[in-house]
Design an enzyme around this catalytic site. Structure first.
Site, PDB file in Angstrom:
ATOM      1  N   ASP A 175     -17.016  52.789  49.124  1.00  0.00           N
ATOM      2  CA  ASP A 175     -15.881  53.304  48.640  1.00  0.00           C
ATOM      3  C   ASP A 175     -15.718  55.251  49.256  1.00  0.00           C
ATOM      4  O   ASP A 175     -14.887  55.774  49.573  1.00  0.00           O
ATOM      5  CB  ASP A 175     -15.861  53.952  47.500  1.00  0.00           C
TER       6      ASP A 175
ATOM      7  N   GLU B 277      -8.684  39.804  49.616  1.00  0.00           N
ATOM      8  CA  GLU B 277      -8.800  39.117  48.514  1.00  0.00           C
ATOM      9  C   GLU B 277      -7.984  38.630  47.842  1.00  0.00           C
ATOM     10  O   GLU B 277      -7.052  39.647  47.476  1.00  0.00           O
ATOM     11  CB  GLU B 277      -9.961  40.803  47.695  1.00  0.00           C
TER      12      GLU B 277
ATOM     13  N   ASP C 207      -7.120  44.413  47.894  1.00  0.00           N
ATOM     14  CA  ASP C 207      -7.047  43.368  46.639  1.00  0.00           C
ATOM     15  C   ASP C 207      -5.130  42.593  46.462  1.00  0.00           C
ATOM     16  O   ASP C 207      -4.263  43.572  46.797  1.00  0.00           O
ATOM     17  CB  ASP C 207      -6.845  43.721  45.755  1.00  0.00           C
TER      18      ASP C 207
ATOM     19  N   HIS D 155     -13.837  49.765  51.343  1.00  0.00           N
ATOM     20  CA  HIS D 155     -13.205  49.023  49.862  1.00  0.00           C
ATOM     21  C   HIS D 155     -12.136  49.937  49.375  1.00  0.00           C
ATOM     22  O   HIS D 155     -12.111  50.837  48.738  1.00  0.00           O
ATOM     23  CB  HIS D 155     -14.121  49.472  48.950  1.00  0.00           C
ATOM     24  N   ARG D 156     -11.380  48.877  48.906  1.00  0.00           N
ATOM     25  CA  ARG D 156      -9.333  49.288  48.869  1.00  0.00           C
ATOM     26  C   ARG D 156      -9.011  50.503  49.674  1.00  0.00           C
ATOM     27  O   ARG D 156      -8.549  51.907  49.071  1.00  0.00           O
ATOM     28  CB  ARG D 156      -9.497  50.116  47.407  1.00  0.00           C
TER      29      ARG D 156
ATOM     30  N   LYS E 172      -6.763  38.049  44.337  1.00  0.00           N
ATOM     31  CA  LYS E 172      -6.813  38.735  43.340  1.00  0.00           C
ATOM     32  C   LYS E 172      -6.535  38.021  41.364  1.00  0.00           C
ATOM     33  O   LYS E 172      -5.907  37.932  42.050  1.00  0.00           O
ATOM     34  CB  LYS E 172      -6.871  40.905  43.329  1.00  0.00           C
TER      35      LYS E 172
ATOM     36  N   GLU F  49     -10.583  46.754  53.344  1.00  0.00           N
ATOM     37  CA  GLU F  49     -10.780  45.655  51.796  1.00  0.00           C
ATOM     38  C   GLU F  49     -10.005  45.870  51.177  1.00  0.00           C
ATOM     39  O   GLU F  49      -9.325  47.095  51.518  1.00  0.00           O
ATOM     40  CB  GLU F  49     -11.894  46.179  51.236  1.00  0.00           C
TER      41      GLU F  49
ATOM     42  N   HIS G  91      -5.330  46.098  43.104  1.00  0.00           N
ATOM     43  CA  HIS G  91      -6.595  45.943  41.982  1.00  0.00           C
ATOM     44  C   HIS G  91      -6.512  45.095  40.810  1.00  0.00           C
ATOM     45  O   HIS G  91      -6.848  44.094  40.827  1.00  0.00           O
ATOM     46  CB  HIS G  91      -7.924  46.960  41.921  1.00  0.00           C
TER      47      HIS G  91
HETATM   48  O1  G3P Z   1     -14.848  43.555  48.325  1.00  0.00           O
HETATM   49  C1  G3P Z   1     -15.229  43.305  46.992  1.00  0.00           C
HETATM   50  C2  G3P Z   1     -14.884  43.780  45.504  1.00  0.00           C
HETATM   51  O2  G3P Z   1     -13.958  44.566  46.008  1.00  0.00           O
HETATM   52  C3  G3P Z   1     -15.163  42.948  44.911  1.00  0.00           C
HETATM   53  O3  G3P Z   1     -15.128  43.693  43.464  1.00  0.00           O
HETATM   54  O4  G3P Z   1     -13.524  44.830  41.232  1.00  0.00           O
HETATM   55  O5  G3P Z   1     -13.421  46.328  43.683  1.00  0.00           O
HETATM   56  O6  G3P Z   1     -12.205  44.087  44.059  1.00  0.00           O
HETATM   57  P1  G3P Z   1     -13.292  44.690  42.833  1.00  0.00           P
HETATM   58 CA    CA Z   2     -11.498  44.275  45.979  1.00  0.00          CA
END
Ligand code: G3P
Ligand code: CA
Length: 268
Positions: free
Chosen positions: A263, A137, A65, A36-37, A139, A63, A78
């Site tokens: 994460d 994503e 954004d 995640h990120r 965003k 992942e 993000h």
């Molecule tokens: O990958 C899903 C998740 O990233 C969505 O929420 O706020 O972390 O971008 P957020």
């Molecule tokens: Ca995201």
């Protein structure tokens, strides 16, 4: 007395065996591991440091954004402002790419990351596309008219539109996903959902998603066995975000989810 002891012994044996079978089934199921990120629990999110850390932890996908700058460039960040993750202040869309890249995007996390900067989407793709799967994503795309076309063009330019390129695009914004699908139908899309009850994810809603999406990706806090069953019954795959506990990893494998986003990708 002896009979009771024998019965208890067999009950114990049976439950022991059931636990073993459940664990074996769960462990056999391989779910995609998504950082995640990058590995946002260990490094400043969405930076080279974070993505490289995720790679070192053995993820299948990164992942990230994507948003857009004042001069129409795609950037990896993000929040819609730079306030939390840099030493600057203001909205992403009020900076040029050059201005954004002069900010320090690492010190807020730890002084050792002072050299990290906000990446352009182009730098991100140059470095990681083809090496590892990418979960991209869009965003807040309603803030950035035309972002779908720009992202699609970047993928097309780099020949990343075949299934083997392992690119998935996701968003909370269903209009944006619909639009993206008309531009580039070859790319699998994911609908992000974070409702508090599964009641909100109705049959008709899932039917609507099926005209453009391959994945329905709920927040971990709304996951239940019936929800995952429902998603699968409608023919979707699912990537769950964000997974924080080892016990949730076991549970999700037991539910046969296609992937987990964390994460701390090493727990996956
Ligand atoms: O990958 C899903 C998740 O990233 C969505 O929420 O706020 O972390 O971008 P957020
Ligand atoms: Ca995201």
């Amino acid at each position: 007395m002896r009979t009771i002891a024998t019965i208890l012994f067999f009950i114990f044996l049976l439950s022991f065996r059931m636990i073993k079978v459940l664990t074996r089934n769960t462990d056999c199921h391989s779910a995609i591991k998504v950082g995640h990120r990058g590995a946002a629990g260990y490094c400043p999110e969405n930076t080279f440091a974070s993505f490289n850390k995720a790679l070192s932890l053995g993820v299948d996908y990164l992942e990230t954004d994507i948003q857009m700058t004042k001069d129409g460039k795609l950037v990896v960040i993000h929040d819609t402002t730079v306030n939390r993750t840099t030493n600057g202040k203001g909205k992403v869309r009020d900076f040029t790419l050059n201005e954004l890249q002069n900010l320090d995007a690492g010190s807020w996390f730890h002084p050792q990351f002072a050299n990290e900067k906000i990446l352009s989407f182009y730098e991100f793709l140059d470095e990681f596309a083809g090496k590892i799967g990418l979960l991209i994503e869009l965003k807040k795309p309603s803030l950035y008219p035309g972002i779908e076309e720009k992202v699609a063009n970047e993928l097309l330019k780099r020949g990343l539109t075949s299934g083997s390129a392992e690119i998935i695009v996701q968003s909370f914004d269903q209009n944006s996903l619909r639009q993206f699908h008309t531009i580039l139908p070859a790319i699998p899309l994911g609908v992000l959902v974070k409702k508090t009850t599964m009641k909100g994810l109705s049959h008709s809603e899932l039917l609507t998603f099926s005209s453009y999406a391959t994945y329905v990706n709920p927040k971990m806090t709304m996951v239940t066995k019936p929800l995952i069953r429902r998603i699968h019954q409608h023919g979707f795959k699912t990537l769950i975000w964000t997974v924080k506990k080892k016990q949730d990893v076991h549970l999700l494998k037991h539910y046969r989810v296609e992937g987990m986003i964390s994460d701390f990708p090493d727990i996956l």
